[in-house]
Design a protein around this motif. Structure first.
Motif, PDB file in Angstrom:
ATOM      1  N   ILE A 104       0.803  -1.203  -0.014  1.00  0.00           N
ATOM      2  CA  ILE A 104      -0.031  -0.049   0.163  1.00  0.00           C
ATOM      3  C   ILE A 104       0.647   1.330   0.083  1.00  0.00           C
ATOM      4  O   ILE A 104       1.824   1.359   1.012  1.00  0.00           O
ATOM      5  CB  ILE A 104      -0.821   0.082   1.141  1.00  0.00           C
ATOM      6  CG1 ILE A 104      -1.733  -1.062   1.257  1.00  0.00           C
ATOM      7  CG2 ILE A 104      -1.876   1.249   1.497  1.00  0.00           C
ATOM      8  CD1 ILE A 104      -3.020  -1.181  -0.039  1.00  0.00           C
ATOM      9  N   LEU A 105       0.641   2.146  -0.932  1.00  0.00           N
ATOM     10  CA  LEU A 105       1.340   3.490  -0.859  1.00  0.00           C
ATOM     11  C   LEU A 105      -0.012   4.492  -0.834  1.00  0.00           C
ATOM     12  O   LEU A 105      -0.919   4.612  -1.705  1.00  0.00           O
ATOM     13  CB  LEU A 105       1.927   3.672  -2.156  1.00  0.00           C
ATOM     14  CG  LEU A 105       2.416   5.182  -2.581  1.00  0.00           C
ATOM     15  CD1 LEU A 105       3.466   5.616  -1.540  1.00  0.00           C
ATOM     16  CD2 LEU A 105       3.000   5.108  -4.005  1.00  0.00           C
ATOM     17  N   VAL A 106      -0.047   5.189  -0.027  1.00  0.00           N
ATOM     18  CA  VAL A 106      -0.773   6.324   0.410  1.00  0.00           C
ATOM     19  C   VAL A 106      -0.448   7.510  -0.322  1.00  0.00           C
ATOM     20  O   VAL A 106       0.468   8.132  -0.132  1.00  0.00           O
ATOM     21  CB  VAL A 106      -1.124   6.591   2.106  1.00  0.00           C
ATOM     22  CG1 VAL A 106      -2.387   7.911   2.274  1.00  0.00           C
ATOM     23  CG2 VAL A 106      -1.233   5.533   2.649  1.00  0.00           C
ATOM     24  N   LEU A 107      -1.143   7.879  -1.349  1.00  0.00           N
ATOM     25  CA  LEU A 107      -1.013   9.184  -1.976  1.00  0.00           C
ATOM     26  C   LEU A 107      -1.848  10.542  -1.242  1.00  0.00           C
ATOM     27  O   LEU A 107      -2.922  10.922  -1.524  1.00  0.00           O
ATOM     28  CB  LEU A 107      -1.679   9.279  -3.511  1.00  0.00           C
ATOM     29  CG  LEU A 107      -1.059   8.217  -4.180  1.00  0.00           C
ATOM     30  CD1 LEU A 107      -2.053   7.926  -5.731  1.00  0.00           C
ATOM     31  CD2 LEU A 107       0.231   8.107  -4.309  1.00  0.00           C
ATOM     32  N   GLY A 108      -0.889  11.069  -0.702  1.00  0.00           N
ATOM     33  CA  GLY A 108      -1.208  12.274   0.307  1.00  0.00           C
ATOM     34  C   GLY A 108      -1.307  13.385  -0.706  1.00  0.00           C
ATOM     35  O   GLY A 108      -0.219  13.744  -1.448  1.00  0.00           O
ATOM     36  N   PRO A 109      -2.297  14.450  -0.766  1.00  0.00           N
ATOM     37  CA  PRO A 109      -2.161  15.490  -1.689  1.00  0.00           C
ATOM     38  C   PRO A 109      -1.279  16.466  -1.140  1.00  0.00           C
ATOM     39  O   PRO A 109      -0.787  16.339   0.073  1.00  0.00           O
ATOM     40  CB  PRO A 109      -3.843  16.007  -1.413  1.00  0.00           C
ATOM     41  CG  PRO A 109      -4.513  14.928  -0.846  1.00  0.00           C
ATOM     42  CD  PRO A 109      -3.309  13.990  -0.090  1.00  0.00           C
ATOM     43  N   GLY A 110      -0.834  17.587  -1.951  1.00  0.00           N
ATOM     44  CA  GLY A 110       0.099  18.366  -1.832  1.00  0.00           C
ATOM     45  C   GLY A 110      -0.330  19.816  -1.781  1.00  0.00           C
ATOM     46  O   GLY A 110      -1.520  20.020  -1.907  1.00  0.00           O
ATOM     47  N   GLY A 111       0.404  20.733  -1.521  1.00  0.00           N
ATOM     48  CA  GLY A 111       0.165  22.134  -1.636  1.00  0.00           C
ATOM     49  C   GLY A 111      -0.450  22.702  -0.496  1.00  0.00           C
ATOM     50  O   GLY A 111      -0.809  21.829   0.565  1.00  0.00           O
ATOM     51  N   ILE A 112      -0.396  23.848  -0.305  1.00  0.00           N
ATOM     52  CA  ILE A 112      -1.026  24.466   0.832  1.00  0.00           C
ATOM     53  C   ILE A 112      -2.442  25.204   0.143  1.00  0.00           C
ATOM     54  O   ILE A 112      -2.468  25.977  -0.874  1.00  0.00           O
ATOM     55  CB  ILE A 112      -0.240  25.747   1.435  1.00  0.00           C
ATOM     56  CG1 ILE A 112       0.996  25.315   2.074  1.00  0.00           C
ATOM     57  CG2 ILE A 112      -0.988  26.562   2.450  1.00  0.00           C
ATOM     58  CD1 ILE A 112       1.848  26.253   2.577  1.00  0.00           C
TER      59      ILE A 112
END
Length: 286
Positions: A104-112
């Motif tokens: 499993i690879l969790v795709l955390g969103p980016g940016g502020i």
């Protein structure tokens, strides 16, 4: 204890950069699965089998790593110029994950988050996510979209757009109870909606923004009221989430997470363990 078929794990975020202490105390608490920091795992990038052995020494197995657009400052899926860096970073993580026996690879969103994500940005994000997922799936690792407060992928409409554009053959879903609730969604409803693509789950509790100490009489005098809190101390309806996971026959990992402890990481994850075992009747030992 129950007919719940999932497996319970602990996230090491609560310990900050005290990685070895996290392994020791997670093991002492009886957990058998662990999601370590990606930065810690990458210390073993040239020899991931060593990391697998270290975890095994503590009676632990890796459940996942948190990647996505989180590998660089102010990166985002919706930025075309960030695409190559995001793909490369997540492929690196996937290689470590696979060598450690996880998938499993969790795709955390980016940016502020300065504004709601535009449709054009979401289209760019979907293409990047598809390419990441295609590359990691070839390594035996499932890339999972993970909505997160204060990022480019927060609201239900944004989730719907990206999930509809993402390739359902290789892009999966990793809901987080607190982030969904904080963005105005019902976690159980969302889990049911995307049940065919759920491959991983974060359980986290959430206080209301206007909560006061009077609302949480179980807090010790020295404890500060957090926004994210130990399981059972906030407003998330965990019973409905577990019932929904049972209904959809979910058998994967459910990782308990407390971003920052109000006392000690050990005590915070002990509270979470006790809540899971005593209130939800699920053993952390499986």
């Amino acid at each position: 204890m129950t007919n719940f078929k999932g497996k319970i794990a602990a996230h090491t975020i609560t310990w900050g950069q005290e990685h070895v202490k996290a392994l020791e105390e997670v093991s002492m608490l009886g957990y058998r699965g662990i999601e370590p920091w990606a930065s810690f795992a990458l210390q073993y990038e040239e020899n991931p089998e060593q990391l697998k052995e270290i975890l095994a020494d503590y009676g632990l197995v890796m459940t996942a790593l948190y990647g996505g657009a989180s590998g660089g400052q102010n990166q985002s899926f919706g930025s075309l110029t960030d695409r190559d860096n995001i793909i490369d970073y997540n492929v690196r993580l996937a290689k470590v994950i696979a060598k450690c026996g996880a998938d499993i690879l969790v795709l955390g969103p980016g940016g502020i988050r300065n504004h709601p994500t535009t449709l054009e940005e979401l289209k760019i994000a979907a293409v990047t996510i598809n390419e990441v997922a295609k590359r990691t799936y070839e390594l035996g690792v499932k890339a999972c979209i993970h909505p997160h407060l204060w990022t480019e992928l927060q609201d239900e409409g944004e989730l719907e757009v990206v999930m509809s554009m993402a390739d359902s053959e290789v892009v999966f879903f990793a809901p987080d109870s607190a982030h969904l609730l904080g963005a105005g969604m019902d976690p159980a409803v969302i889990i049911r909606q995307y049940q065919d693509r759920i491959a991983y789950v974060h359980l986290k509790d959430l206080t209301s923004k206007d909560a006061t100490r009077a609302d949480f009489p179980m807090l010790a005098e020295h404890e500060q009221l957090p926004f994210f809190c130990e399981l059972g101390r906030g407003s998330v309806d965990f019973s409905s989430i577990i019932e929904t996971l049972k209904e959809i026959c979910y058998t994967g990992w459910v990782t308990l997470e407390v971003d920052e402890s109000t006392n000690t990481p050990y005590h915070s994850m002990e509270i979470c363990r006790d809540f899971i075992e005593e209130q939800l009747k699920i053993s952390v030992k499986g």
